[in-house]
Structure formats: structure tokens, C-alpha cells
Design an enzyme around this catalytic site. Structure first.
Site, PDB file in Angstrom:
ATOM      1  N   ARG A   9       0.809  -1.239   0.000  1.00 35.13           N
ATOM      2  CA  ARG A   9       0.000   0.000   0.000  1.00 35.13           C
ATOM      3  C   ARG A   9       0.836   1.279   0.000  1.00 35.13           C
ATOM      4  NH1 ARG A   9      -3.016  -3.180   3.438  1.00 35.13           N
ATOM      5  NH2 ARG A   9      -4.817  -4.053   2.374  1.00 35.13           N
ATOM      6  N   LYS A  44       3.531  11.632 -10.897  1.00 38.06           N
ATOM      7  CA  LYS A  44       2.761  10.656 -11.676  1.00 38.06           C
ATOM      8  C   LYS A  44       3.607   9.407 -11.875  1.00 38.06           C
ATOM      9  CE  LYS A  44       0.179  13.631 -14.852  1.00 38.06           C
ATOM     10  NZ  LYS A  44      -0.055  13.782 -16.310  1.00 38.06           N
ATOM     11  N   GLU A  98      11.214  19.113 -24.503  1.00 42.22           N
ATOM     12  CA  GLU A  98      10.399  19.452 -23.330  1.00 42.22           C
ATOM     13  C   GLU A  98      10.899  20.743 -22.668  1.00 42.22           C
ATOM     14  OE1 GLU A  98       7.627  17.872 -22.569  1.00 42.22           O
ATOM     15  OE2 GLU A  98       7.814  15.870 -23.446  1.00 42.22           O
ATOM     16  N   LYS A 137       8.328  23.379 -14.177  1.00 48.03           N
ATOM     17  CA  LYS A 137       7.370  22.264 -14.037  1.00 48.03           C
ATOM     18  C   LYS A 137       6.868  22.158 -12.603  1.00 48.03           C
ATOM     19  CE  LYS A 137       5.772  17.707 -14.882  1.00 48.03           C
ATOM     20  NZ  LYS A 137       5.876  16.335 -15.353  1.00 48.03           N
ATOM     21  N   GLU A 161      -4.136  17.800 -11.896  1.00 48.31           N
ATOM     22  CA  GLU A 161      -4.419  18.055 -13.312  1.00 48.31           C
ATOM     23  C   GLU A 161      -5.862  18.465 -13.594  1.00 48.31           C
ATOM     24  OE1 GLU A 161      -3.494  14.868 -16.170  1.00 48.31           O
ATOM     25  OE2 GLU A 161      -2.199  16.344 -17.106  1.00 48.31           O
ATOM     26  N   ARG A 205      -2.274  22.639 -14.995  1.00 42.30           N
ATOM     27  CA  ARG A 205      -1.347  21.604 -15.449  1.00 42.30           C
ATOM     28  C   ARG A 205      -1.558  21.253 -16.925  1.00 42.30           C
ATOM     29  NH1 ARG A 205       0.599  16.791 -11.378  1.00 42.30           N
ATOM     30  NH2 ARG A 205       1.840  15.611 -12.835  1.00 42.30           N
ATOM     31  N   ASN A 223       0.557  20.191 -21.543  1.00 42.34           N
ATOM     32  CA  ASN A 223       0.206  19.339 -22.689  1.00 42.34           C
ATOM     33  C   ASN A 223       0.429  20.020 -24.028  1.00 42.34           C
ATOM     34  OD1 ASN A 223      -0.572  17.199 -21.082  1.00 42.34           O
ATOM     35  ND2 ASN A 223      -2.671  17.923 -20.910  1.00 42.34           N
ATOM     36  N   HIS A 273       1.378  18.131 -27.126  1.00 43.80           N
ATOM     37  CA  HIS A 273       1.178  16.709 -26.827  1.00 43.80           C
ATOM     38  C   HIS A 273      -0.085  16.109 -27.432  1.00 43.80           C
ATOM     39  CE1 HIS A 273       4.570  17.279 -24.229  1.00 43.80           C
ATOM     40  NE2 HIS A 273       4.547  16.020 -23.822  1.00 43.80           N
ATOM     41  N   HIS A 327       1.190  13.053 -29.147  1.00 44.45           N
ATOM     42  CA  HIS A 327       0.751  11.697 -28.796  1.00 44.45           C
ATOM     43  C   HIS A 327       0.107  11.019 -29.995  1.00 44.45           C
ATOM     44  CE1 HIS A 327       0.522  12.682 -24.237  1.00 44.45           C
ATOM     45  NE2 HIS A 327       1.658  12.081 -24.527  1.00 44.45           N
ATOM     46  N   HIS A 330       9.682  10.316 -28.102  1.00 41.56           N
ATOM     47  CA  HIS A 330       8.620  11.168 -27.580  1.00 41.56           C
ATOM     48  C   HIS A 330       8.888  12.652 -27.874  1.00 41.56           C
ATOM     49  CE1 HIS A 330       5.505  12.660 -24.919  1.00 41.56           C
ATOM     50  NE2 HIS A 330       6.404  13.385 -24.277  1.00 41.56           N
TER      51      HIS A 330
HETATM   52  N1  LIG Z   1       5.545  10.565 -14.923  1.00 42.70           N
HETATM   53  C1  LIG Z   1       5.520  11.594 -15.726  1.00 42.70           C
HETATM   54  O1  LIG Z   1       5.042  12.672 -15.376  1.00 42.70           O
HETATM   55  C2  LIG Z   1       6.124  11.473 -17.088  1.00 42.70           C
HETATM   56  C3  LIG Z   1       6.348  12.611 -17.862  1.00 42.70           C
HETATM   57  C4  LIG Z   1       6.951  12.460 -19.094  1.00 42.70           C
HETATM   58  C5  LIG Z   1       7.311  11.197 -19.554  1.00 42.70           C
HETATM   59  N2  LIG Z   1       7.075  10.107 -18.784  1.00 42.70           N
HETATM   60  C6  LIG Z   1       7.436   8.769 -19.236  1.00 42.70           C
HETATM   61  O2  LIG Z   1       8.841   8.706 -19.400  1.00 42.70           O
HETATM   62  C7  LIG Z   1       9.144   7.688 -20.350  1.00 42.70           C
HETATM   63  C8  LIG Z   1      10.197   8.200 -21.278  1.00 42.70           C
HETATM   64  O3  LIG Z   1      11.349   8.499 -20.548  1.00 42.70           O
HETATM   65  P1  LIG Z   1      12.791   8.537 -21.199  1.00 42.70           P
HETATM   66  O4  LIG Z   1      12.764   9.350 -22.421  1.00 42.70           O
HETATM   67  O5  LIG Z   1      13.738   8.886 -20.124  1.00 42.70           O
HETATM   68  O6  LIG Z   1      12.944   7.036 -21.731  1.00 42.70           O
HETATM   69  P2  LIG Z   1      13.740   5.753 -21.163  1.00 42.70           P
HETATM   70  O7  LIG Z   1      13.623   5.635 -19.713  1.00 42.70           O
HETATM   71  O8  LIG Z   1      13.297   4.611 -21.989  1.00 42.70           O
HETATM   72  O9  LIG Z   1      15.256   6.100 -21.536  1.00 42.70           O
HETATM   73  C9  LIG Z   1      15.627   6.160 -22.902  1.00 42.70           C
HETATM   74  C10 LIG Z   1      16.808   5.223 -23.176  1.00 42.70           C
HETATM   75  O10 LIG Z   1      17.994   5.794 -22.627  1.00 42.70           O
HETATM   76  C11 LIG Z   1      18.641   4.846 -21.773  1.00 42.70           C
HETATM   77  N3  LIG Z   1      19.332   5.639 -20.755  1.00 42.70           N
HETATM   78  C12 LIG Z   1      18.804   6.225 -19.663  1.00 42.70           C
HETATM   79  N4  LIG Z   1      19.722   6.973 -19.045  1.00 42.70           N
HETATM   80  C13 LIG Z   1      20.864   6.850 -19.747  1.00 42.70           C
HETATM   81  C14 LIG Z   1      22.160   7.403 -19.622  1.00 42.70           C
HETATM   82  N5  LIG Z   1      22.464   8.290 -18.658  1.00 42.70           N
HETATM   83  N6  LIG Z   1      23.100   7.035 -20.531  1.00 42.70           N
HETATM   84  C15 LIG Z   1      22.777   6.180 -21.545  1.00 42.70           C
HETATM   85  N7  LIG Z   1      21.580   5.644 -21.735  1.00 42.70           N
HETATM   86  C16 LIG Z   1      20.622   5.990 -20.836  1.00 42.70           C
HETATM   87  C17 LIG Z   1      17.551   3.943 -21.301  1.00 42.70           C
HETATM   88  O11 LIG Z   1      18.073   2.684 -20.928  1.00 42.70           O
HETATM   89  C18 LIG Z   1      16.669   3.854 -22.536  1.00 42.70           C
HETATM   90  O12 LIG Z   1      17.209   2.894 -23.412  1.00 42.70           O
HETATM   91  C19 LIG Z   1       7.841   7.333 -21.040  1.00 42.70           C
HETATM   92  O13 LIG Z   1       7.413   6.075 -20.585  1.00 42.70           O
HETATM   93  C20 LIG Z   1       6.885   8.414 -20.586  1.00 42.70           C
HETATM   94  O14 LIG Z   1       5.554   7.961 -20.496  1.00 42.70           O
HETATM   95  C21 LIG Z   1       6.486  10.231 -17.561  1.00 42.70           C
HETATM   96 ZN   LIG Z   2       6.133  15.008 -22.965  1.00 43.34          ZN
END
Ligand SMILES: NC(=O)c1ccc[n+]([C@@H]2O[C@H](COP(=O)([O-])OP(=O)(O)OC[C@H]3O[C@@H](n4cnc5c(N)ncnc54)[C@H](O)[C@@H]3O)[C@@H](O)[C@H]2O)c1
Ligand SMILES: [Zn+2]
Length: 361
Positions: A117, A139, A181, A226, A236, A240, A244, A247, A251, A263
Site C-alpha cells: 500500500r 505521476k 520538453e 514544471k 491536473e 497543469r 500538454n 502533446h 501523442h 517522444h
Molecule cells: N511521470 C511523468 O510525469 C512522465 C512525464 C513524461 C514522460 N514520462 C514517461 O517517461 C518515459 C520516457 O522516458 P525517457 O525518455 O527517459 O525514456 P527511457 O527511460 O526509456 O530512456 C531512454 C533510453 O535511454 C537509456 N538511458 C537512460 N539513461 C541513460 C544514460 N544516462 N546514458 C545512456 N543511456 C541511458 C535507457 O536505458 C533507454 O534505453 C515514457 O514512458 C513516458 O511515459 C512520464
Molecule cells: Zn512530454
């Protein structure tokens, strides 16, 4: 921030070069526990895990490593991690440390939100996108066959620790994707910041970009923007929504293209298109799109839909996005660089499909 802590945030956010070596010290202060449970992916594990683990000195540390990639941000991986924890007898007196990009942060955060939990967790983001976006706001969640991020929870980390130097190992395309971003943050909230990003692009994209003051400052500025937006609207319901920007189309492009773009690349195209929509509707100052498009191109980001992706498919995908309501798809649109439009309407405006098709053509 930047070595110090941000008074705005409910939890400390550290942005400082070398802070990877202080993770153990910070975590044992903000979320002391019997066991520290590191969750990371197979790529980051090989690059940065050992340093983080060493920073815990004599404390008890265990780790779970899952295969890198968005396709592993699933309930199945969530089950694998929680089963491993249960099997190892991991109790409530545990703090999870999420070391990685947004995939790790979202997944490990969701494990923390749900394990017995809810147990504390700390974000140690290692991509630019995770540092300035995914790790901020609380999130967490996983993807399902029906769509991205459809199962999740709000769960605030006890701390966020971002070491810009880890970006040195990040593939350049991932860095540029994160910059999309940052540029978005400038457009929605801060003209001067937008200008600084553009001015500093050569340094940020240089071989030692990760070690520059410009990179640290960019992360600090974006985190500030942010954080201040989500703090004023944690669940949201209103403000917030300005996050978007770019996006709705972004998306849709990700979905319609089968997630073949990163992304940030999809969001870059989305921002250019949505800015054009705003200009056509008369809510965005003329010329804003041209300034934005120049900045995105300078950052090495795309601004036009992939040629083989038909506008019909993109518009159809905007309709399946969870942000559409009452039949009309809603868009968060800028009034100019640094400010968003439609505050009185709750920060979004409905846009007719025909206009979207026309701008995408
Ligand atoms: N929670 C939120 O508010 C929020 C906001 C935006 C995005 N997201 C989520 O974030 C995700 C995307 O995140 P991301 O772009 O970081 O992708 P990711 O976590 O997949 O990282 C991208 C790639 O880079 C690699 N990597 C990470 N750090 C590294 C480093 N320092 N050196 C070399 N390689 C490295 C990872 O292994 C992966 O292969 C999506 O799932 C998205 O939905 C969440
Ligand atoms: Zn985004």
C-alpha cells in the site's frame, strides 16, 4: 536547487554535477530505511548503478534490473519486481531508488506506490527528459495494450537527485528529445528561458554539453517551471493542462506511427503544428510559430509530420487520446512565446478536425 534545495517543492530536488555520489547520503536522510531497493534498467545498470550503490556505504542495498525500453513499462514487469521483493521478504521499512529514465521512474514509482500500500521512493533520473519532466510531479504508472500510462497512481518521491554529468552517456537523439520538453517549458511559461535555451544550444549539444553550467542551469530552470505548475495544480484539473502543449498532436503522431519516433521528436512536431493552429485561430501572435520552428530545428528536432503519415490517421489518433472530451478535441495553445492562451476557458480550446487536417496537409 543546484546543490541546494528548492523551497517550492515539498521534497528536496538536487541538481548538481557529481550528485550521483551523494545519493546514499541524501536517501538515508530523507527516507531512512532498513533496506534500500534500487530499481534500474539493463542499460543504466551497466553505466551508473555501481556508483550509486557505492554511495550507500554500509547500508543494506538490493537491486532489481529489468530490460531497458518502453515495451517493458508494463504490468508484467511490475509483477516481476513486486514478486521478487515479496520473495526476498522485503518489508515496509524499505525505500525504493529509481535509477534511470522515465521508464524506470514511472515503473519503480508505481511499484513504490503499490507495494504494501505504498512505500517511499527517490527519483534518480538519468535522461534529460526524466530530469526535467518525468521525475517531477508525482505521476507513476505503466502502459497497457489499450494505451500508454493507463494504469498508475500519484505518488510523490521523497527526493529527486539529478546529476547532469550522467547525460554524457546518453545517445544524442535522446538528449535532443529531452530538449523538446525544455523548449516547451520556455514557450508555456518563460520567454527569457526560451531565449537562453536557443542561445545556449551550441554549448548544450557540444561533446561536453553534460558538464557545462548551461546544462545544469537548463535543468534547474525547467524543474522550477514544471514544479511551480504542478504545485499549483497537483491533480491536473486546470493549469497543469498547459504542460500538454504539443502533446495532443505529439501523442497522436506517436500512436499513429507505431511509436517509431522518440517522444520529444513527436512533441516537437506537435508544438509546431499546434502553434500553427493557434495562429490560424487568432489566439497565437502571428510569427510565434516561425520563432518556435527555428528553435526546434536548431535543436535538431523535426517540425513536420513524417511524409508517410497521412493527416487523417493523425487526426483519428487525436480522438482516441484520453484528453479528448465532449466530442471536440481540446488543445493547450500559446498566446505567444512565454504565455499560454485561454485561461478563462480552463487553458484549453476545442479545435475542429478540418482545421487540424488543413494545417497538417
Ligand atoms: N511521470 C511523468 O510525469 C512522465 C512525464 C513524461 C514522460 N514520462 C514517461 O517517461 C518515459 C520516457 O522516458 P525517457 O525518455 O527517459 O525514456 P527511457 O527511460 O526509456 O530512456 C531512454 C533510453 O535511454 C537509456 N538511458 C537512460 N539513461 C541513460 C544514460 N544516462 N546514458 C545512456 N543511456 C541511458 C535507457 O536505458 C533507454 O534505453 C515514457 O514512458 C513516458 O511515459 C512520464
Ligand atoms: Zn512530454
Amino acid at each position: 536547487m543546484s546543490g541546494a534545495e528548492d523551497a517550492l517543492a515539498p521534497h528536496p530536488i538536487t541538481v548538481a554535477r557529481g550528485s550521483l555520489d551523494t545519493v546514499g547520503q541524501v536517501v538515508s536522510r530523507v527516507a531512512p530505511a532498513h533496506l534500500y531497493y534500487l530499481v534500474t534498467d539493463s542499460v543504466v545498470n551497466g553505466l551508473h548503478r555501481e556508483r550509486v550503490q557505492l554511495s550507500f556505504r554500509g547500508s543494506r542495498v538490493a537491486a532489481y534490473v529489468f530490460d531497458a525500453g518502453e515495451e517493458h513499462k508494463t504490468r508484467e514487469t511490475w509483477a516481476l519486481v513486486t514478486d521478487a521483493m515479496l520473495e526476498a521478504g522485503v518489508g515496509r521499512d524499505t525505500t525504493i531508488v529509481a535509477l534511470g529514465g522515465g521508464v524506470v521512474g514511472d515503473l519503480a514509482g508505481f511499484v513504490a506506490a503499490t507495494y504494501m500500500r505504498g512505500i517511499p521512493f527517490v527519483q534518480v533520473p538519468t535522461t534529460l527528459l526524466a530530469m526535467i519532466d518525468a521525475s517531477i510531479g508525482g505521476k507513476t504508472g505503466v502502459d497497457t495494450p489499450a494505451g500508454k500510462n493507463l494504469v498508475g497512481a500519484f505518488h510523490q518521491p521523497s527526493a529527486v537527485i539529478a546529476d547532469p554529468e550522467v547525460l554524457a552517456t546518453l545517445p544524442p537523439a535522446q538528449l535532443r528529445s529531452g530538449l523538446a520538453e525544455a523548449i516547451k517549458h520556455g514557450v508555456i511559461a518563460d520567454t527569457a528561458y526560451f531565449g537562453r535555451i536557443v542561445d545556449h544550444l551550441p554549448a548544450l549539444l557540444s561533446a561536453n554539453g553534460a558538464s557545462t553550467d548551461e546544462m545544469t542551469q537548463l535543468i534547474v530552470d525547467s524543474v522550477r517551471i514544471k514544479t511551480s505548475i504542478v504545485q499549483r495544480d497537483e491533480r491536473e484539473s486546470g493549469l497543469r493542462k498547459i504542460l500538454n502543449f504539443g502533446h495532443t498532436i505529439g501523442h497522436a503522431i506517436e500512436q499513429a506511427s507505431g511509436f517509431r519516433l522518440l517522444h520529444g521528436q513527436a512533441v516537437a512536431i506537435g508544438m509546431a503544428v499546434e502553434c500553427a493552429l493557434g495562429e490560424r485561430l487568432g489566439v497565437t501572435d502571428p510569427g510565434t510559430g516561425a520563432v518556435l520552428t527555428r528553435a526546434l530545428i536548431a535543436a535538431g528536432l523535426p517540425t513536420r509530420r513524417p511524409a508517410d503519415l497521412h493527416p487523417d490517421r493523425i487526426v483519428a489518433a487525436t480522438r482516441s487520446d484520453k484528453k479528448s472530451r465532449h466530442g471536440a478535441v481540446e488543445y493547450a495553445l500559446p498566446s505567444r512565446i512565454g504565455a499560454m492562451a485561454a485561461e478563462a476557458q480552463g487553458w484549453t480550446l476545442p479545435v475542429a478536425d478540418d482545421l487540424v487536417l488543413d494545417v497538417l496537409a
